[in-house]
Design a protein around this motif. Structure first.
Motif, PDB file in Angstrom:
ATOM      1  N   ILE A   1      81.474  40.251 -19.165  1.00 36.50           N
ATOM      2  CA  ILE A   1      80.885  42.051 -18.437  1.00 36.50           C
ATOM      3  C   ILE A   1      79.417  42.881 -19.106  1.00 36.50           C
ATOM      4  O   ILE A   1      80.278  43.373 -19.790  1.00 36.50           O
ATOM      5  CB  ILE A   1      82.040  43.412 -18.195  1.00 36.50           C
ATOM      6  CG1 ILE A   1      83.697  41.991 -18.177  1.00 36.50           C
ATOM      7  CG2 ILE A   1      82.096  43.507 -17.310  1.00 36.50           C
ATOM      8  CD1 ILE A   1      84.993  42.838 -18.138  1.00 36.50           C
ATOM      9  N   GLU A   2      78.459  42.123 -18.242  1.00 38.34           N
ATOM     10  CA  GLU A   2      77.790  43.058 -18.933  1.00 38.34           C
ATOM     11  C   GLU A   2      76.045  42.839 -17.465  1.00 38.34           C
ATOM     12  O   GLU A   2      76.452  42.611 -17.068  1.00 38.34           O
ATOM     13  CB  GLU A   2      76.839  41.911 -19.783  1.00 38.34           C
ATOM     14  CG  GLU A   2      75.271  41.991 -20.471  1.00 38.34           C
ATOM     15  CD  GLU A   2      75.401  43.438 -20.473  1.00 38.34           C
ATOM     16  OE1 GLU A   2      74.512  44.474 -20.158  1.00 38.34           O
ATOM     17  OE2 GLU A   2      75.561  43.129 -22.137  1.00 38.34           O
ATOM     18  N   ASP A   3      75.266  43.816 -17.462  1.00 42.36           N
ATOM     19  CA  ASP A   3      74.834  44.472 -16.453  1.00 42.36           C
ATOM     20  C   ASP A   3      73.899  43.903 -16.800  1.00 42.36           C
ATOM     21  O   ASP A   3      73.082  43.786 -15.333  1.00 42.36           O
ATOM     22  CB  ASP A   3      74.886  46.045 -16.057  1.00 42.36           C
ATOM     23  CG  ASP A   3      74.705  46.611 -17.087  1.00 42.36           C
ATOM     24  OD1 ASP A   3      74.774  46.494 -18.721  1.00 42.36           O
ATOM     25  OD2 ASP A   3      73.535  47.275 -17.218  1.00 42.36           O
ATOM     26  N   GLU A   4      72.910  43.571 -17.585  1.00 38.66           N
ATOM     27  CA  GLU A   4      71.653  42.978 -17.770  1.00 38.66           C
ATOM     28  C   GLU A   4      71.689  41.764 -17.890  1.00 38.66           C
ATOM     29  O   GLU A   4      72.633  41.341 -18.175  1.00 38.66           O
ATOM     30  CB  GLU A   4      70.980  43.311 -19.754  1.00 38.66           C
ATOM     31  CG  GLU A   4      70.433  44.822 -19.613  1.00 38.66           C
ATOM     32  CD  GLU A   4      70.334  44.768 -21.104  1.00 38.66           C
ATOM     33  OE1 GLU A   4      69.726  43.641 -21.413  1.00 38.66           O
ATOM     34  OE2 GLU A   4      71.047  45.602 -22.340  1.00 38.66           O
TER      35      GLU A   4
ATOM     36  N   LEU B   1      82.959  42.894 -23.332  1.00 42.29           N
ATOM     37  CA  LEU B   1      82.554  44.412 -22.514  1.00 42.29           C
ATOM     38  C   LEU B   1      81.359  44.725 -23.080  1.00 42.29           C
ATOM     39  O   LEU B   1      81.533  45.202 -24.294  1.00 42.29           O
ATOM     40  CB  LEU B   1      84.452  44.803 -23.003  1.00 42.29           C
ATOM     41  CG  LEU B   1      84.084  45.708 -21.764  1.00 42.29           C
ATOM     42  CD1 LEU B   1      84.011  46.016 -20.127  1.00 42.29           C
ATOM     43  CD2 LEU B   1      85.851  46.626 -22.020  1.00 42.29           C
ATOM     44  N   ASP B   2      80.367  45.320 -21.898  1.00 41.66           N
ATOM     45  CA  ASP B   2      79.041  45.857 -22.773  1.00 41.66           C
ATOM     46  C   ASP B   2      80.102  47.666 -22.450  1.00 41.66           C
ATOM     47  O   ASP B   2      80.671  47.542 -21.531  1.00 41.66           O
ATOM     48  CB  ASP B   2      78.253  45.000 -21.567  1.00 41.66           C
ATOM     49  CG  ASP B   2      76.999  46.443 -21.850  1.00 41.66           C
ATOM     50  OD1 ASP B   2      76.525  46.480 -23.371  1.00 41.66           O
ATOM     51  OD2 ASP B   2      76.310  46.963 -20.921  1.00 41.66           O
ATOM     52  N   LEU B   3      79.266  48.097 -22.865  1.00 36.10           N
ATOM     53  CA  LEU B   3      79.625  49.309 -23.119  1.00 36.10           C
ATOM     54  C   LEU B   3      79.107  50.601 -22.160  1.00 36.10           C
ATOM     55  O   LEU B   3      79.763  51.230 -21.405  1.00 36.10           O
ATOM     56  CB  LEU B   3      79.344  50.561 -24.517  1.00 36.10           C
ATOM     57  CG  LEU B   3      79.990  51.531 -24.527  1.00 36.10           C
ATOM     58  CD1 LEU B   3      81.641  51.250 -24.952  1.00 36.10           C
ATOM     59  CD2 LEU B   3      79.812  51.932 -26.408  1.00 36.10           C
ATOM     60  N   MET B   4      77.880  50.422 -21.384  1.00 36.81           N
ATOM     61  CA  MET B   4      77.125  50.901 -20.366  1.00 36.81           C
ATOM     62  C   MET B   4      77.268  50.005 -19.764  1.00 36.81           C
ATOM     63  O   MET B   4      76.340  49.018 -19.354  1.00 36.81           O
ATOM     64  CB  MET B   4      75.598  51.348 -20.690  1.00 36.81           C
ATOM     65  CG  MET B   4      75.943  52.444 -22.366  1.00 36.81           C
ATOM     66  SD  MET B   4      76.834  53.799 -21.889  1.00 36.81           S
ATOM     67  CE  MET B   4      75.577  55.166 -20.888  1.00 36.81           C
ATOM     68  N   LEU B   5      78.073  50.253 -18.316  1.00 42.12           N
ATOM     69  CA  LEU B   5      77.847  49.686 -17.394  1.00 42.12           C
ATOM     70  C   LEU B   5      77.659  50.442 -15.649  1.00 42.12           C
ATOM     71  O   LEU B   5      78.765  51.488 -15.876  1.00 42.12           O
ATOM     72  CB  LEU B   5      79.661  48.707 -17.273  1.00 42.12           C
ATOM     73  CG  LEU B   5      79.842  47.244 -18.190  1.00 42.12           C
ATOM     74  CD1 LEU B   5      80.722  47.277 -18.108  1.00 42.12           C
ATOM     75  CD2 LEU B   5      78.539  45.679 -18.232  1.00 42.12           C
TER      76      LEU B   5
ATOM     77  N   THR C   1      76.653  45.260 -32.579  1.00 40.63           N
ATOM     78  CA  THR C   1      74.847  46.286 -31.987  1.00 40.63           C
ATOM     79  C   THR C   1      74.424  45.191 -31.430  1.00 40.63           C
ATOM     80  O   THR C   1      74.146  44.156 -31.775  1.00 40.63           O
ATOM     81  CB  THR C   1      74.750  47.115 -32.836  1.00 40.63           C
ATOM     82  OG1 THR C   1      76.050  47.881 -32.909  1.00 40.63           O
ATOM     83  CG2 THR C   1      74.032  48.174 -32.297  1.00 40.63           C
ATOM     84  N   LYS C   2      73.918  45.943 -30.251  1.00 39.97           N
ATOM     85  CA  LYS C   2      72.442  45.361 -30.064  1.00 39.97           C
ATOM     86  C   LYS C   2      71.255  45.621 -30.280  1.00 39.97           C
ATOM     87  O   LYS C   2      70.854  46.643 -30.408  1.00 39.97           O
ATOM     88  CB  LYS C   2      72.415  45.661 -28.544  1.00 39.97           C
ATOM     89  CG  LYS C   2      73.387  43.867 -27.244  1.00 39.97           C
ATOM     90  CD  LYS C   2      73.007  44.840 -26.177  1.00 39.97           C
ATOM     91  CE  LYS C   2      74.441  44.613 -25.241  1.00 39.97           C
ATOM     92  NZ  LYS C   2      73.952  45.785 -23.622  1.00 39.97           N
ATOM     93  N   PRO C   3      70.010  44.431 -31.229  1.00 40.95           N
ATOM     94  CA  PRO C   3      70.656  43.073 -31.028  1.00 40.95           C
ATOM     95  C   PRO C   3      71.391  42.241 -31.924  1.00 40.95           C
ATOM     96  O   PRO C   3      71.149  43.038 -33.542  1.00 40.95           O
ATOM     97  CB  PRO C   3      69.266  43.133 -30.778  1.00 40.95           C
ATOM     98  CG  PRO C   3      68.358  43.689 -31.595  1.00 40.95           C
ATOM     99  CD  PRO C   3      69.259  45.196 -31.956  1.00 40.95           C
TER     100      PRO C   3
HETATM  101 CA    CA Z   1      74.880  47.822 -20.167  1.00 44.84          CA
END
Ligand code: CA
Length: 226
Positions: free
Chosen positions: A7-10, A51-55, A101-103
């Protein structure tokens, strides 16, 4: 092979994860916002969720909280961006299993995925339990419960019960119990009889009239299981 929901918006991050995880042999599915992700979790079966945090629409925090509140135990690895580093405690409080943590390097992510999947399959095995009479037994953890309350049982009692269970519905002789459970230790068949009496106290509804661990006269015992 494990099935992983991403689940990732980018888009570039999402596509990169799909390609790389499939290359590693995982099956993948994906969602680009929190609401769709949550729907997929509720309607599908996944071994792991990235799961991405900011979605958009619903944050990774809320997705994670909601699935845990609904009793879903699928392992979750949170993805956080630089600058939104979260406290590990917060991640654990909302029920995530790990976060990265990305990257991050692909190798690091794969290592985390493997570790989380291994832990979750171990805990699946640990939760495997059987009922013998009144007792619920967890052979992997050597725990036993009666109506959810842990029962005290010695290691030897447990081994004897496990042995009888592994030979359930067969007659086992006192001599084979001596050989296989007591191994080289010197003991007498009288000791075995005493252990059987103690097990019956814990298992049988009416220990004086056993229905589960039966005496086979002149030979030994037989554990009955339907
Ligand atoms: Ca995001």
């Amino acid at each position: 092979m494990a099935r992983i929901l991403i689940i990732e918006d980018e888009p570039s991050m999402r596509m990169g994860l799909i390609d790389n995880l499939e290359f590693e042999g995982y099956e993948t599915d994906s969602a680009d916002d929190g609401v769709v992700g949550l729907e997929k979790i509720n309607n599908g079966k996944y071994d792991l969720i990235i799961l991405d945090l900011m979605l958009p629409r619903l944050s990774g925090f809320d997705v994670c909280k909601k699935i845990r509140e609904s009793g879903n135990k699928t392992p979750v690895i949170l993805l956080t961006a630089k600058g939104e580093e979260i406290d590990k405690v917060v991640g654990l409080e909302i029920g995530a299993d790990d976060y990265i943590t990305k990257p991050f390097s692909l190798r690091e992510l794969i290592a985390r995925i493997k570790a989380v999947l291994r832990r979750s399959s171990e805990s699946d095995q640990n939760s495997n339990s059987i009922m013998i009479g009144k007792l619920e037994l967890h052979f992997k953890t050597f725990n036993e419960f009666e109506n959810g309350t842990e029962v005290q049982m010695s290691h030897r009692e447990f081994e004897l019960l496990e042995y009888l269970w592994n030979h359930r519905n067969q007659t086992v002789s006192r001599n084979s119990i001596l050989k296989d459970v007591w191994k080289q230790e010197a003991t007498t068949t009288r000791t075995i009889d005493n252990f059987i009496l103690r097990l019956r106290q814990k298992i049988e509804t009416d220990p004086d009239h056993p229905k589960i661990i039966l005496t086979v006269h002149g030979i030994g015992y037989k554990l009955i299981s339907g």
